[in-house]
Design a protein around this motif. Structure first.
Motif, PDB file in Angstrom:
ATOM      1  N   VAL A  36      12.242   7.337  -8.358  1.00  0.00           N
ATOM      2  CA  VAL A  36      11.610   6.568  -7.290  1.00  0.00           C
ATOM      3  C   VAL A  36      12.550   6.562  -6.088  1.00  0.00           C
ATOM      4  N   GLU A  37      11.982   6.301  -4.910  1.00  0.00           N
ATOM      5  CA  GLU A  37      12.770   6.402  -3.681  1.00  0.00           C
ATOM      6  C   GLU A  37      12.446   5.216  -2.771  1.00  0.00           C
ATOM      7  N   ASP A  38      13.461   4.713  -2.053  1.00  0.00           N
ATOM      8  CA  ASP A  38      13.205   3.597  -1.141  1.00  0.00           C
ATOM      9  C   ASP A  38      12.976   4.126   0.281  1.00  0.00           C
ATOM     10  N   PRO A  39      12.584   3.262   1.231  1.00  0.00           N
ATOM     11  CA  PRO A  39      12.248   3.741   2.586  1.00  0.00           C
ATOM     12  C   PRO A  39      13.426   4.421   3.291  1.00  0.00           C
ATOM     13  N   GLU A  40      14.652   4.110   2.858  1.00  0.00           N
ATOM     14  CA  GLU A  40      15.829   4.726   3.469  1.00  0.00           C
ATOM     15  C   GLU A  40      16.185   6.049   2.797  1.00  0.00           C
ATOM     16  N   GLY A  41      15.392   6.437   1.795  1.00  0.00           N
ATOM     17  CA  GLY A  41      15.619   7.728   1.148  1.00  0.00           C
ATOM     18  C   GLY A  41      16.580   7.688  -0.035  1.00  0.00           C
ATOM     19  N   ARG A  42      16.996   6.477  -0.458  1.00  0.00           N
ATOM     20  CA  ARG A  42      17.854   6.390  -1.647  1.00  0.00           C
ATOM     21  C   ARG A  42      17.009   6.604  -2.892  1.00  0.00           C
ATOM     22  N   ARG A  43      17.530   7.382  -3.842  1.00  0.00           N
ATOM     23  CA  ARG A  43      16.778   7.703  -5.050  1.00  0.00           C
ATOM     24  C   ARG A  43      17.317   6.953  -6.270  1.00  0.00           C
ATOM     25  N   TYR A  44      16.411   6.563  -7.137  1.00  0.00           N
ATOM     26  CA  TYR A  44      16.773   5.816  -8.332  1.00  0.00           C
ATOM     27  C   TYR A  44      16.024   6.390  -9.532  1.00  0.00           C
ATOM     28  N   ILE A  45      16.642   6.273 -10.715  1.00  0.00           N
ATOM     29  CA  ILE A  45      15.929   6.574 -11.956  1.00  0.00           C
ATOM     30  C   ILE A  45      15.202   5.291 -12.362  1.00  0.00           C
ATOM     31  N   ASP A  46      13.916   5.398 -12.638  1.00  0.00           N
ATOM     32  CA  ASP A  46      13.122   4.245 -13.078  1.00  0.00           C
ATOM     33  C   ASP A  46      13.306   4.069 -14.584  1.00  0.00           C
ATOM     34  N   MET A  47      13.934   2.971 -14.968  1.00  0.00           N
ATOM     35  CA  MET A  47      14.146   2.707 -16.400  1.00  0.00           C
ATOM     36  C   MET A  47      13.321   1.512 -16.874  1.00  0.00           C
ATOM     37  N   LEU A  48      12.269   1.192 -16.120  1.00  0.00           N
ATOM     38  CA  LEU A  48      11.377   0.111 -16.539  1.00  0.00           C
ATOM     39  C   LEU A  48       9.951   0.635 -16.755  1.00  0.00           C
ATOM     40  N   SER A  49       9.572   1.645 -15.950  1.00  0.00           N
ATOM     41  CA  SER A  49       8.243   2.248 -16.078  1.00  0.00           C
ATOM     42  C   SER A  49       7.130   1.213 -15.928  1.00  0.00           C
ATOM     43  N   ALA A  50       7.308   0.284 -14.973  1.00  0.00           N
ATOM     44  CA  ALA A  50       6.305  -0.762 -14.760  1.00  0.00           C
ATOM     45  C   ALA A  50       5.908  -1.396 -16.099  1.00  0.00           C
ATOM     46  N   TYR A  51       6.928  -1.830 -16.842  1.00  0.00           N
ATOM     47  CA  TYR A  51       6.715  -2.464 -18.146  1.00  0.00           C
ATOM     48  C   TYR A  51       5.910  -1.558 -19.092  1.00  0.00           C
ATOM     49  N   SER A  52       6.222  -0.258 -19.040  1.00  0.00           N
ATOM     50  CA  SER A  52       5.588   0.743 -19.923  1.00  0.00           C
ATOM     51  C   SER A  52       4.166   1.126 -19.497  1.00  0.00           C
ATOM     52  N   ALA A  53       3.828   0.885 -18.250  1.00  0.00           N
ATOM     53  CA  ALA A  53       2.530   1.358 -17.749  1.00  0.00           C
ATOM     54  C   ALA A  53       2.642   2.781 -17.195  1.00  0.00           C
ATOM     55  N   VAL A  54       3.871   3.268 -17.044  1.00  0.00           N
ATOM     56  CA  VAL A  54       4.073   4.604 -16.454  1.00  0.00           C
ATOM     57  C   VAL A  54       4.716   5.543 -17.488  1.00  0.00           C
TER      58      VAL A  54
END
Ligand code: PLP
Length: 401
Positions: A36-54
């Motif tokens: 996932v990426e924020d408006p400033e272009g910083r990238r993150y690994i999503d380790m929540l997956s929208a509480y397992s919805a993703v």
């Protein structure tokens, strides 16, 4: 690109949005797969997956295509008419669950409400329970959603405070305690509602045999066993459904979250005809339940899970990930528990609040969420690779090591 900065967006939400959540201070404006990426272009690994919805990863191309293709044809009919997607979805989900019938809803809480109504109606019509006497056995530390009836049997003070009066007819017994269930069953008991693993409680995995015990009690006493697979279902724990780890055959399967492939709310209840058959026209419903857009998305969401063998991946990579966290061997970590890619890290009291670490992990480009004050949950999209888990483990080691 978003027209606002992260700071502006967080301030705007704080001002105009109700404060019923306490998000980590990160704004997400773009995503793909596990990233996932924020408006400033910083990238993150999503380790929540929208509480397992993703579980299928953000914006899986096959699911997005299904959404777009269906949007060009038909989106909503209501159930006043037939449509050409809902019957196909019902057939597919019946095959996946091994149950004869499906009742479609939208959110998880609605599916749980549907299961509660099913158990009660079945109790009166099939079991012959006296009017308004039906009881459902539920468990301490349960999480099944946020409606007034569902929070009536929550044991979390925050979930309940100032929301009374509450719906009667629920008996709370300790989780992972078969004997307590045995004691609570009586002639008015119509159902047992259980999470195979308690996600919100902090990834609490019951002892082996717990679900088997519930199945035995349910069969012996003519009571329905309903499993809430909203968070654990659809490959998260290393099987299509978490109850399959114990080889049981529950009467009612409640699904949501990943059924919508991370793009659309789709939930459902599956059971055999002798159970879901209690509903007659007009006795239950939802305007959006079974809508063609949701059904097309859910069909693609299921295809992705099966084609990409995401259950096997979750089993294999989950064991690897859990082992990796254990190897950090940190005095901050009390224990690591979970199944598949649903992992809870319980911190020692001396480590301080979990929020300190989820904030620090965010700074290092890894997004996860604390549950309670002392547990961190790691539940990445199931499309994550071994190399990406190694990358995540490096960050976790820096913060928790
Ligand atoms: C998320 C969740 C729910 C509620 O689902 P919503 O879509 O938020 O209403 C119910 N049960 C379990 C186990 C969940 O994790």
């Amino acid at each position: 690109m978003s027209r606002y900065t992260s700071q502006e967006l967080m301030e705007m939400e704080h001002r105009y949005g109700a404060h019923n959540y306490h998000p980590l201070e990160v704004v997400i404006s773009k995503a793909e797969g596990i990233w996932v990426e924020d408006p400033e272009g910083r990238r993150y690994i999503d380790m929540l997956s929208a509480y397992s919805a993703v579980n299928q990863g953000h914006r899986h191309p096959k699911i997005i295509k299904a959404l777009k293709d269906q949007a060009d044809l038909l989106t909503l009919t209501s159930r006043a008419f037939f449509n050409d997607r809902w019957p196909v979805f019902a057939k597919r989900l019946s095959e996946v669950t091994g149950k004869e019938m499906i009742l479609p809803m939208n959110t998880g809480a609605e599916a749980v409400e549907t299961a509660i109504k099913t158990m009660r109606k079945w109790g009166y019509l099939a079991k012959g329970v006296e009017k308004d006497k039906a009881e459902i056995i539920v468990f301490s530390e349960n999480f099944h959603g946020r409606t007034t009836t569902i929070i009536s049997f929550s044991v979390d003070p925050d979930a309940q405070e100032n929301y009374g009066p509450f719906t009667p007819g629920f008996v709370v017994v300790p989780y992972d305690d078969v004997e307590a269930v045995e004691r609570a069953v009586n002639k008015n008991t119509v159902g047992i509602l259980v999470e195979p693993i308690q996600g919100e409680a902090g990834v609490v995995v019951p002892k082996e045999g717990f679900l088997k015990g519930l199945e035995r009690i349910a069969k012996k006493n003519n009571v329905l066993l309903a499993v809430d697979e909203i968070q654990t279902g659809f490959c998260r724990t290393g099987k299509t459904f978490a109850f399959q780890h114990e080889g049981i055959d529950p009467d009612i399967i409640i699904m949501g979250k990943a059924l919508g492939g991370g793009v659309f709310p789709v939930s459902a209840v599956a059971a055999d005809k002798k159970i879901l058959g209690v509903f007659q026209p007009g006795t239950h419903g939802s305007t959006f339940g079974g809508n063609p857009l949701g059904c097309a998305v859910a069909l693609a969401a299921i295809d992705v899970l099966m084609e990409e063998k995401l259950a096997d991946k979750a089993a294999e990579l989950g064991a690897y990930f859990m082992e990796g966290i254990r190897k950090i061997n940190s005095p901050k970590i009390k224990l690591v528990r979970g199944k598949g890619l649903l992992i809870g890290v319980v911190l020692n009291e001396t480590a301080g609040k979990a929020r300190i670490y989820t904030t620090a992990l965010k700074e290092k480009g890894l997004l996860c969420k604390e549950t309670h004050n002392w547990i961190i949950r790691f539940a990445p999209p199931l499309v994550i690779t071994k190399e990406e888990i190694d990358l995540a483990l490096g960050k976790i080691k820096e913060v928790l090591g």
